[in-house]
Design a protein around this motif. Structure first.
Motif, PDB file in Angstrom:
ATOM      1  N   GLU A  35     -47.824 -66.515  54.144  1.00 44.32           N
ATOM      2  CA  GLU A  35     -47.852 -67.257  52.887  1.00 44.32           C
ATOM      3  C   GLU A  35     -46.452 -67.609  52.377  1.00 44.32           C
ATOM      4  O   GLU A  35     -46.302 -68.271  51.360  1.00 44.32           O
ATOM      5  CB  GLU A  35     -48.589 -66.440  51.813  1.00 44.32           C
ATOM      6  N   GLU A  36     -45.434 -67.193  53.119  1.00 41.95           N
ATOM      7  CA  GLU A  36     -44.051 -67.338  52.677  1.00 41.95           C
ATOM      8  C   GLU A  36     -43.654 -68.787  52.371  1.00 41.95           C
ATOM      9  O   GLU A  36     -43.059 -69.069  51.321  1.00 41.95           O
ATOM     10  CB  GLU A  36     -43.104 -66.742  53.716  1.00 41.95           C
ATOM     11  N   ALA A  37     -43.977 -69.713  53.233  1.00 39.20           N
ATOM     12  CA  ALA A  37     -43.590 -71.116  53.009  1.00 39.20           C
ATOM     13  C   ALA A  37     -44.215 -71.660  51.732  1.00 39.20           C
ATOM     14  O   ALA A  37     -43.557 -72.366  50.955  1.00 39.20           O
ATOM     15  CB  ALA A  37     -43.985 -71.978  54.206  1.00 39.20           C
ATOM     16  N   GLN A  38     -45.467 -71.316  51.489  1.00 35.65           N
ATOM     17  CA  GLN A  38     -46.157 -71.771  50.280  1.00 35.65           C
ATOM     18  C   GLN A  38     -45.517 -71.155  49.030  1.00 35.65           C
ATOM     19  O   GLN A  38     -45.358 -71.830  48.011  1.00 35.65           O
ATOM     20  CB  GLN A  38     -47.638 -71.395  50.370  1.00 35.65           C
ATOM     21  N   ILE A  39     -45.142 -69.894  49.104  1.00 33.85           N
ATOM     22  CA  ILE A  39     -44.499 -69.218  47.973  1.00 33.85           C
ATOM     23  C   ILE A  39     -43.144 -69.851  47.680  1.00 33.85           C
ATOM     24  O   ILE A  39     -42.819 -70.142  46.521  1.00 33.85           O
ATOM     25  CB  ILE A  39     -44.363 -67.703  48.238  1.00 33.85           C
ATOM     26  N   ILE A  40     -42.345 -70.068  48.698  1.00 31.23           N
ATOM     27  CA  ILE A  40     -41.020 -70.665  48.512  1.00 31.23           C
ATOM     28  C   ILE A  40     -41.144 -72.068  47.926  1.00 31.23           C
ATOM     29  O   ILE A  40     -40.407 -72.437  47.006  1.00 31.23           O
ATOM     30  CB  ILE A  40     -40.228 -70.668  49.832  1.00 31.23           C
ATOM     31  N   ALA A  41     -42.090 -72.847  48.429  1.00 25.45           N
ATOM     32  CA  ALA A  41     -42.297 -74.200  47.898  1.00 25.45           C
ATOM     33  C   ALA A  41     -42.673 -74.146  46.420  1.00 25.45           C
ATOM     34  O   ALA A  41     -42.173 -74.937  45.611  1.00 25.45           O
ATOM     35  CB  ALA A  41     -43.374 -74.925  48.702  1.00 25.45           C
ATOM     36  N   TYR A  42     -43.534 -73.221  46.046  1.00 24.16           N
ATOM     37  CA  TYR A  42     -43.933 -73.081  44.645  1.00 24.16           C
ATOM     38  C   TYR A  42     -42.732 -72.702  43.778  1.00 24.16           C
ATOM     39  O   TYR A  42     -42.520 -73.294  42.712  1.00 24.16           O
ATOM     40  CB  TYR A  42     -45.038 -72.024  44.496  1.00 24.16           C
ATOM     41  N   CYS A  43     -41.960 -71.734  44.233  1.00 22.10           N
ATOM     42  CA  CYS A  43     -40.775 -71.308  43.478  1.00 22.10           C
ATOM     43  C   CYS A  43     -39.803 -72.472  43.293  1.00 22.10           C
ATOM     44  O   CYS A  43     -39.325 -72.714  42.171  1.00 22.10           O
ATOM     45  CB  CYS A  43     -40.081 -70.146  44.176  1.00 22.10           C
ATOM     46  N   ASN A  44     -39.527 -73.186  44.349  1.00 19.97           N
ATOM     47  CA  ASN A  44     -38.595 -74.318  44.270  1.00 19.97           C
ATOM     48  C   ASN A  44     -39.122 -75.410  43.350  1.00 19.97           C
ATOM     49  O   ASN A  44     -38.370 -75.979  42.552  1.00 19.97           O
ATOM     50  CB  ASN A  44     -38.315 -74.876  45.662  1.00 19.97           C
ATOM     51  N   ALA A  45     -40.395 -75.700  43.413  1.00 17.58           N
ATOM     52  CA  ALA A  45     -40.988 -76.752  42.586  1.00 17.58           C
ATOM     53  C   ALA A  45     -41.056 -76.370  41.111  1.00 17.58           C
ATOM     54  O   ALA A  45     -41.123 -77.237  40.245  1.00 17.58           O
ATOM     55  CB  ALA A  45     -42.391 -77.086  43.090  1.00 17.58           C
ATOM     56  N   ASN A  46     -41.021 -75.064  40.832  1.00 19.36           N
ATOM     57  CA  ASN A  46     -41.180 -74.595  39.461  1.00 19.36           C
ATOM     58  C   ASN A  46     -39.914 -73.949  38.895  1.00 19.36           C
ATOM     59  O   ASN A  46     -39.977 -73.253  37.884  1.00 19.36           O
ATOM     60  CB  ASN A  46     -42.365 -73.628  39.379  1.00 19.36           C
ATOM     61  N   LYS A 122     -40.730 -63.050  36.360  1.00 24.15           N
ATOM     62  CA  LYS A 122     -41.664 -64.005  36.945  1.00 24.15           C
ATOM     63  C   LYS A 122     -41.883 -63.549  38.379  1.00 24.15           C
ATOM     64  O   LYS A 122     -40.917 -63.236  39.087  1.00 24.15           O
ATOM     65  CB  LYS A 122     -41.092 -65.423  36.939  1.00 24.15           C
ATOM     66  N   MET A 123     -43.143 -63.522  38.808  1.00 21.61           N
ATOM     67  CA  MET A 123     -43.456 -63.072  40.160  1.00 21.61           C
ATOM     68  C   MET A 123     -44.469 -64.001  40.814  1.00 21.61           C
ATOM     69  O   MET A 123     -45.409 -64.444  40.163  1.00 21.61           O
ATOM     70  CB  MET A 123     -44.101 -61.676  40.149  1.00 21.61           C
ATOM     71  N   VAL A 124     -44.279 -64.236  42.104  1.00 20.71           N
ATOM     72  CA  VAL A 124     -45.307 -64.872  42.918  1.00 20.71           C
ATOM     73  C   VAL A 124     -45.762 -63.783  43.884  1.00 20.71           C
ATOM     74  O   VAL A 124     -44.970 -63.244  44.660  1.00 20.71           O
ATOM     75  CB  VAL A 124     -44.805 -66.121  43.660  1.00 20.71           C
ATOM     76  N   VAL A 125     -47.039 -63.455  43.787  1.00 21.79           N
ATOM     77  CA  VAL A 125     -47.592 -62.310  44.504  1.00 21.79           C
ATOM     78  C   VAL A 125     -48.451 -62.794  45.671  1.00 21.79           C
ATOM     79  O   VAL A 125     -49.405 -63.563  45.467  1.00 21.79           O
ATOM     80  CB  VAL A 125     -48.440 -61.444  43.540  1.00 21.79           C
ATOM     81  N   PRO A 126     -48.117 -62.351  46.890  1.00 23.73           N
ATOM     82  CA  PRO A 126     -48.959 -62.689  48.043  1.00 23.73           C
ATOM     83  C   PRO A 126     -50.387 -62.194  47.809  1.00 23.73           C
ATOM     84  O   PRO A 126     -50.619 -61.195  47.118  1.00 23.73           O
ATOM     85  CB  PRO A 126     -48.306 -61.933  49.200  1.00 23.73           C
TER      86      PRO A 126
END
Length: 156
Positions: A35-46, A122-126
């Protein structure tokens, strides 16, 4: 109402853990690495300037708070919002929420220990550190990544 949602989910987490070890189930948790690529994309976009925890959680500490930091045996009080990565709010506190840290999802157990009283993270949790392959129907689908914005109001 939202507190009841989280409290209702806690027993489900334990049942989910039991079911995930059964050989008769088709439930398989997605790994944080997948899920790493999706998490990084979300962080960068937000606009989240993230740090990656070895567990797979991505986080940004906005305010460190005071020492000592909570431990798993601490009782914490927070204000928070939890969202799916598409922006849908799945839970939020309407008043400060209090719980033993060891009764919450693994993502919170890991991330909350990084801040102290007054801290803001702020956290993005797998998904595997949230509700895993079972989800928390009907609000959280299986293998859902979650975003949390949390302020730690108190630690006991």
């Amino acid at each position: 109402m939202k507190k009841m949602f989280i409290l209702a989910i806690v027993p489900f987490l334990f049942i989910g853990c039991i079911k995930s070890t059964s050989s008769t189930t088709n439930c398989t948790n997605v790994t944080p690495a997948a899920e790493e690529a999706q998490i990084i994309a979300y962080c960068n976009a937000n606009g989240i300037t993230y740090t990656k925890d070895p567990s797979g959680i991505y986080y940004q500490i906005l305010e460190l708070g005071t020492l000592p930091h909570p431990t798993l045996s601490s009782t914490i009080t927070t204000n928070y919002v939890g969202k799916l990565l598409n922006g849908v709010i799945v839970d939020q506190s309407s008043a400060p929420f209090t719980s033993s840290l060891n009764q919450l999802i693994a993502g919170w157990q890991i991330g909350i220990q990084l801040i102290g009283k007054g801290g803001h993270i702020k956290m993005v949790v797998p998904s595997s550190l949230a509700y895993g392959c079972y989800g928390a129907p009907p609000t959280i689908a299986p293998n859902s990544l979650l975003y949390f914005d949390i302020t730690l109001v108190n630690v006991q």
